[in-house]
Design a protein around this motif. Structure first.
Motif, PDB file in Angstrom:
ATOM      1  N   ILE A 135       0.899  -1.148   0.000  1.00  0.00           N
ATOM      2  CA  ILE A 135       0.000   0.000   0.000  1.00  0.00           C
ATOM      3  C   ILE A 135       0.941   1.202   0.000  1.00  0.00           C
ATOM      4  O   ILE A 135       1.739   1.368   0.927  1.00  0.00           O
ATOM      5  CB  ILE A 135      -0.877   0.037   1.281  1.00  0.00           C
ATOM      6  CG1 ILE A 135      -1.629  -1.276   1.490  1.00  0.00           C
ATOM      7  CG2 ILE A 135      -1.799   1.253   1.247  1.00  0.00           C
ATOM      8  CD1 ILE A 135      -2.567  -1.656   0.385  1.00  0.00           C
ATOM      9  N   THR A 136       0.905   2.000  -1.051  1.00  0.00           N
ATOM     10  CA  THR A 136       1.803   3.150  -1.130  1.00  0.00           C
ATOM     11  C   THR A 136       0.997   4.444  -1.235  1.00  0.00           C
ATOM     12  O   THR A 136      -0.184   4.434  -1.600  1.00  0.00           O
ATOM     13  CB  THR A 136       2.750   3.051  -2.349  1.00  0.00           C
ATOM     14  OG1 THR A 136       1.969   3.009  -3.546  1.00  0.00           O
ATOM     15  CG2 THR A 136       3.622   1.809  -2.266  1.00  0.00           C
ATOM     16  N   LEU A 137       1.672   5.515  -0.915  1.00  0.00           N
ATOM     17  CA  LEU A 137       1.097   6.852  -1.015  1.00  0.00           C
ATOM     18  C   LEU A 137       1.903   7.637  -2.046  1.00  0.00           C
ATOM     19  O   LEU A 137       3.029   7.266  -2.369  1.00  0.00           O
ATOM     20  CB  LEU A 137       1.144   7.552   0.344  1.00  0.00           C
ATOM     21  CG  LEU A 137       0.425   6.829   1.482  1.00  0.00           C
ATOM     22  CD1 LEU A 137       0.758   7.473   2.820  1.00  0.00           C
ATOM     23  CD2 LEU A 137      -1.082   6.824   1.242  1.00  0.00           C
ATOM     24  N   ARG A 138       1.308   8.741  -2.534  1.00  0.00           N
ATOM     25  CA  ARG A 138       2.000   9.616  -3.479  1.00  0.00           C
ATOM     26  C   ARG A 138       2.242  10.978  -2.831  1.00  0.00           C
ATOM     27  O   ARG A 138       1.433  11.440  -2.021  1.00  0.00           O
ATOM     28  CB  ARG A 138       1.162   9.806  -4.744  1.00  0.00           C
ATOM     29  CG  ARG A 138       0.954   8.545  -5.571  1.00  0.00           C
ATOM     30  CD  ARG A 138       0.138   8.823  -6.839  1.00  0.00           C
ATOM     31  NE  ARG A 138      -0.892   9.847  -6.705  1.00  0.00           N
ATOM     32  CZ  ARG A 138      -2.123   9.618  -6.219  1.00  0.00           C
ATOM     33  NH1 ARG A 138      -2.474   8.413  -5.820  1.00  0.00           N
ATOM     34  NH2 ARG A 138      -3.003  10.600  -6.133  1.00  0.00           N
ATOM     35  N   PRO A 139       3.319  11.650  -3.220  1.00  0.00           N
ATOM     36  CA  PRO A 139       3.628  12.964  -2.630  1.00  0.00           C
ATOM     37  C   PRO A 139       2.545  14.008  -2.886  1.00  0.00           C
ATOM     38  O   PRO A 139       2.366  14.922  -2.084  1.00  0.00           O
ATOM     39  CB  PRO A 139       4.923  13.377  -3.328  1.00  0.00           C
ATOM     40  CG  PRO A 139       5.484  12.154  -3.934  1.00  0.00           C
ATOM     41  CD  PRO A 139       4.344  11.201  -4.159  1.00  0.00           C
ATOM     42  N   ASP A 140       1.782  13.844  -3.983  1.00  0.00           N
ATOM     43  CA  ASP A 140       0.778  14.847  -4.322  1.00  0.00           C
ATOM     44  C   ASP A 140      -0.585  14.589  -3.668  1.00  0.00           C
ATOM     45  O   ASP A 140      -1.506  15.394  -3.811  1.00  0.00           O
ATOM     46  CB  ASP A 140       0.621  14.961  -5.843  1.00  0.00           C
ATOM     47  CG  ASP A 140       0.148  13.656  -6.483  1.00  0.00           C
ATOM     48  OD1 ASP A 140       0.329  12.583  -5.878  1.00  0.00           O
ATOM     49  OD2 ASP A 140      -0.395  13.719  -7.605  1.00  0.00           O
ATOM     50  N   GLN A 141      -0.724  13.490  -2.920  1.00  0.00           N
ATOM     51  CA  GLN A 141      -1.973  13.253  -2.187  1.00  0.00           C
ATOM     52  C   GLN A 141      -2.055  14.221  -1.020  1.00  0.00           C
ATOM     53  O   GLN A 141      -1.032  14.659  -0.492  1.00  0.00           O
ATOM     54  CB  GLN A 141      -2.020  11.822  -1.638  1.00  0.00           C
ATOM     55  CG  GLN A 141      -2.333  10.773  -2.681  1.00  0.00           C
ATOM     56  CD  GLN A 141      -2.346   9.388  -2.072  1.00  0.00           C
ATOM     57  OE1 GLN A 141      -1.310   8.868  -1.703  1.00  0.00           O
ATOM     58  NE2 GLN A 141      -3.528   8.790  -1.963  1.00  0.00           N
ATOM     59  N   THR A 142      -3.283  14.505  -0.591  1.00  0.00           N
ATOM     60  CA  THR A 142      -3.430  15.365   0.584  1.00  0.00           C
ATOM     61  C   THR A 142      -3.228  14.525   1.846  1.00  0.00           C
ATOM     62  O   THR A 142      -3.332  13.289   1.821  1.00  0.00           O
ATOM     63  CB  THR A 142      -4.829  16.026   0.656  1.00  0.00           C
ATOM     64  OG1 THR A 142      -5.807  15.014   0.888  1.00  0.00           O
ATOM     65  CG2 THR A 142      -5.134  16.826  -0.601  1.00  0.00           C
ATOM     66  N   VAL A 143      -2.953  15.202   2.923  1.00  0.00           N
ATOM     67  CA  VAL A 143      -2.800  14.553   4.228  1.00  0.00           C
ATOM     68  C   VAL A 143      -4.069  13.781   4.569  1.00  0.00           C
ATOM     69  O   VAL A 143      -4.004  12.633   5.015  1.00  0.00           O
ATOM     70  CB  VAL A 143      -2.469  15.612   5.306  1.00  0.00           C
ATOM     71  CG1 VAL A 143      -2.618  15.049   6.706  1.00  0.00           C
ATOM     72  CG2 VAL A 143      -1.063  16.169   5.083  1.00  0.00           C
ATOM     73  N   ASP A 144      -5.228  14.381   4.340  1.00  0.00           N
ATOM     74  CA  ASP A 144      -6.499  13.725   4.636  1.00  0.00           C
ATOM     75  C   ASP A 144      -6.695  12.469   3.779  1.00  0.00           C
ATOM     76  O   ASP A 144      -7.177  11.442   4.263  1.00  0.00           O
ATOM     77  CB  ASP A 144      -7.677  14.691   4.444  1.00  0.00           C
ATOM     78  CG  ASP A 144      -7.746  15.748   5.551  1.00  0.00           C
ATOM     79  OD1 ASP A 144      -7.165  15.518   6.634  1.00  0.00           O
ATOM     80  OD2 ASP A 144      -8.387  16.796   5.315  1.00  0.00           O
ATOM     81  N   GLU A 145      -6.322  12.542   2.494  1.00  0.00           N
ATOM     82  CA  GLU A 145      -6.429  11.369   1.614  1.00  0.00           C
ATOM     83  C   GLU A 145      -5.513  10.240   2.107  1.00  0.00           C
ATOM     84  O   GLU A 145      -5.919   9.073   2.156  1.00  0.00           O
ATOM     85  CB  GLU A 145      -6.056  11.728   0.173  1.00  0.00           C
ATOM     86  CG  GLU A 145      -7.064  12.603  -0.534  1.00  0.00           C
ATOM     87  CD  GLU A 145      -6.548  13.163  -1.862  1.00  0.00           C
ATOM     88  OE1 GLU A 145      -7.391  13.610  -2.656  1.00  0.00           O
ATOM     89  OE2 GLU A 145      -5.319  13.147  -2.108  1.00  0.00           O
ATOM     90  N   ALA A 146      -4.314  10.598   2.457  1.00  0.00           N
ATOM     91  CA  ALA A 146      -3.344   9.603   2.933  1.00  0.00           C
ATOM     92  C   ALA A 146      -3.834   8.958   4.229  1.00  0.00           C
ATOM     93  O   ALA A 146      -3.734   7.737   4.407  1.00  0.00           O
ATOM     94  CB  ALA A 146      -1.987  10.253   3.143  1.00  0.00           C
ATOM     95  N   ARG A 147      -4.376   9.769   5.110  1.00  0.00           N
ATOM     96  CA  ARG A 147      -4.906   9.244   6.377  1.00  0.00           C
ATOM     97  C   ARG A 147      -6.041   8.264   6.108  1.00  0.00           C
ATOM     98  O   ARG A 147      -6.139   7.215   6.740  1.00  0.00           O
ATOM     99  CB  ARG A 147      -5.353  10.395   7.275  1.00  0.00           C
ATOM    100  CG  ARG A 147      -5.543   9.994   8.708  1.00  0.00           C
ATOM    101  CD  ARG A 147      -5.675  11.180   9.619  1.00  0.00           C
ATOM    102  NE  ARG A 147      -6.806  12.011   9.217  1.00  0.00           N
ATOM    103  CZ  ARG A 147      -7.501  12.768  10.033  1.00  0.00           C
ATOM    104  NH1 ARG A 147      -7.195  12.813  11.312  1.00  0.00           N
ATOM    105  NH2 ARG A 147      -8.498  13.490   9.608  1.00  0.00           N
ATOM    106  N   ALA A 148      -6.889   8.577   5.147  1.00  0.00           N
ATOM    107  CA  ALA A 148      -8.003   7.693   4.787  1.00  0.00           C
ATOM    108  C   ALA A 148      -7.484   6.358   4.233  1.00  0.00           C
ATOM    109  O   ALA A 148      -8.023   5.297   4.552  1.00  0.00           O
ATOM    110  CB  ALA A 148      -8.914   8.371   3.770  1.00  0.00           C
TER     111      ALA A 148
END
Length: 165
Positions: free
Chosen positions: A46-59
């Motif tokens: 499960i990875t995140l992207r630098p351009d995601q928002t903090v709220d999106e990443a938390r979700a």
């Protein structure tokens, strides 16, 4: 009759001990001599992207029930860093929930090779108190992640094979 029961019990105990020893030997024979990081790492990441928002990443982390994830550049596929759930909560509480992940990601993170031995890996993780450790290929591609739980799980597996006879 009591002597016969005792003799039968002793024979059954010896038989059980012999069976246990044989099973332990069989299990040991199936365990690779040297366990490598690639054999215990999680590959489905499960990875995140630098351009995601903090709220999106938390979700994303909440949805998957994980405490952190690697942040990967969407274009290059290279590891940017790691993001912990606690960092996201702090950012959101500080009014930065709509801010980008690239503003809160930890970029200076240790990584390991898929060829690192279990013994080296265990030492590396435990000495540094690391909760999750990205595994990078020789070309720098993120190929897996190892958590402290993975280390403990495998440590307990191999320790349990040290059955006393």
């Amino acid at each position: 009759a009591a002597a016969a029961d005792t003799a039968e019990d002793a024979a059954a105990l010896l038989q059980a001990q012999a069976l246990l020893a044989a099973l332990a030997a069989e299990v040991r024979a199936q365990v690779p001599a040297e366990v490598l990081a690639e054999s215990i790492m999680t590959r489905a990441l499960i990875t995140l992207r630098p351009d995601q928002t903090v709220d999106e990443a938390r979700a994303v982390l909440t949805q998957h029930g994980i405490k952190g994830a690697p942040v990967v550049d969407g274009e290059t596929g290279k590891l940017v860093g790691l993001l912990k759930f606690s960092d996201l909560v702090k950012a959101a509480q500080g009014g930065r929930g709509s801010g980008k992940v690239k503003g809160v990601v930890r970029t200076n993170v240790p990584t390991v090779s898929p060829q690192m031995t279990f013994v080296e890996l265990e030492e590396f993780v435990m000495e540094r108190g690391i909760g999750r450790l990205p595994v990078l290929s020789d070309s720098g591609e993120l190929v897996g992640i190892i958590t402290r739980t993975d280390i403990l799980r495998h440590h307990n597996l191999y320790s349990s094979l040290q059955i006393e006879n």
